[in-house]
Design a protein around this motif. Structure first.
Motif: not given
Length: 351
Positions: A18-31
């Motif tokens: 929703d912020m306009g970033y790619q899905r993989y950025r989620a894992d860069q937060i979660l890890l």
């Protein structure tokens, strides 16, 4: 403010997209969240600086609970934390460690988490029940309790092995936030602990037990019984209904049938109240043949005016159940001297 520890991985994905970033950025937060334990979004260096700034500006934060105080038992195996919440409330959570040959020298480390501040169930022998109900905890506050200890254990080259919802409050009375916390804690992209390493303890809210059975979760269930008949149970648990004993026995049976997970009945032993030979025999007749497990808990100090039975009386009570073919153990209590054991949690009693 929105704590990132309160988001499921799927919700994290939606956030970054929703912020306009790619899905993989989620894992860069979660890890880093679940393995590096950053204290602020600015510390998540995997993310672009602009993205970190956007998250902060949008009101996102990390770790909405802060350690206020820490106390450790004399043997070093039990630690209690008092954690402060953003609304100036505070909650207690406990780490209990046990030697384990199965873990190659690493101790079994169990986190006892709270789901509420105070409790409305009013159990007369429980310090939390006697402080009354104050508020429910959100999922991020529940998850954060585990994270605080996970970071402590990581520094010892150890890790969380088990989680029990046996702290302050009645988990079933804060059902939605409890379940969300469990799904975050067990998600392979979240904290990642196995479902079978989690146990929920309830005073016996049958609607919650039945709802839990439908969640498709392989977690353990412990039901606080404390008496083999309704008259005695009502004295100990004022909020219990007129047919509570049979109702929770039946709910436990339904849970086992649906999930295949054995149910544990917790029984706090109080001298001269529910520890007689006659009471043990009544309990044995009640539970005989239903395949459940009984966990006997000699009552702890500070829990009202009740006294712990002698070791001999505890063992006699246990033997009567065992002789009736009932699987039974006496709980190994930890942290009694720092008011961290079962029934002792109460935020104004932090030592």
């Amino acid at each position: 403010m929105t704590d990132l520890y309160g988001l499921l991985p799927e919700e994290m994905e939606k956030l970054v997209m929703d912020m306009g970033y790619q899905r993989y950025r989620a894992d860069q937060i979660l890890l880093p969240l679940y393995y590096k334990f950053p204290k602020d979004i600015s510390e998540i260096k995997q993310l672009p600086k602009t993205m970190r700034e956007e998250l902060i500006k949008a009101g996102y934060t990390i770790g909405s609970t802060k350690e206020i105080h820490q106390v450790v038992s004399k043997d070093g195996e039990t630690m209690k934390l008092l954690l402060g919440l953003p609304d100036d409330n505070s909650v207690e959570t406990v780490l209990m460690q046990y030697p384990s040959t199965k873990l190659f020298g690493i101790p079994r480390s169990t986190i006892c988490v709270s789901t509420q501040i105070g409790c409305a169930m009013g159990c007369v022998f429980c310090a939390t029940g006697q402080m009354g109900f104050e508020t429910n905890l959100r999922a991020e506050h529940i998850v954060s309790q585990v994270i605080h200890f996970a970071e402590i254990l990581q520094k010892r080259n150890q890790h969380v092995t088990n989680i029990v919802f046996m702290g302050m409050g009645e988990p079933m009375a804060n059902y939605d936030e409890m379940i969300k916390a469990i799904r975050i804690l067990t998600h392979p992209r979240g904290f990642g602990i196995g479902q079978r390493h989690i146990t929920i303890s309830t005073i016996g809210i049958t609607s919650g037990i039945d709802k839990l059975a439908e969640e498709d979760l392989q977690i353990g269930l412990a039901i606080s019984l404390h008496a083999p008949n309704d008259k005695l149970r009502k004295k100990l648990v004022p909020t219990a209904g007129p047919n509570s004993v049979q109702e929770i026995i039946d709910a436990g049976r339904r849970y086992f049938k649906k999930t295949g997970r054995r149910v544990t009945f917790e029984y706090a032993l109080m001298e001269g109240v529910n520890d007689s030979i006659e009471t043990a025999m009544e309990l044995a007749n009640l539970l005989k043949g239903n395949g459940s497990h009984v966990n006997l808990i000699p009552i702890n100090p500070t829990a009202g005016d009740f006294k712990r039975p002698s070791t001999g009386r505890v063992l006699k009570f246990e033997q009567i159940l065992v002789d009736a073919g009932i699987n039974c153990t006496v709980r190994v209590e930890k942290g009694t001297e720092i008011s961290a054991a079962c029934g002792q949690l109460r935020t104004d009693m932090m030592n």
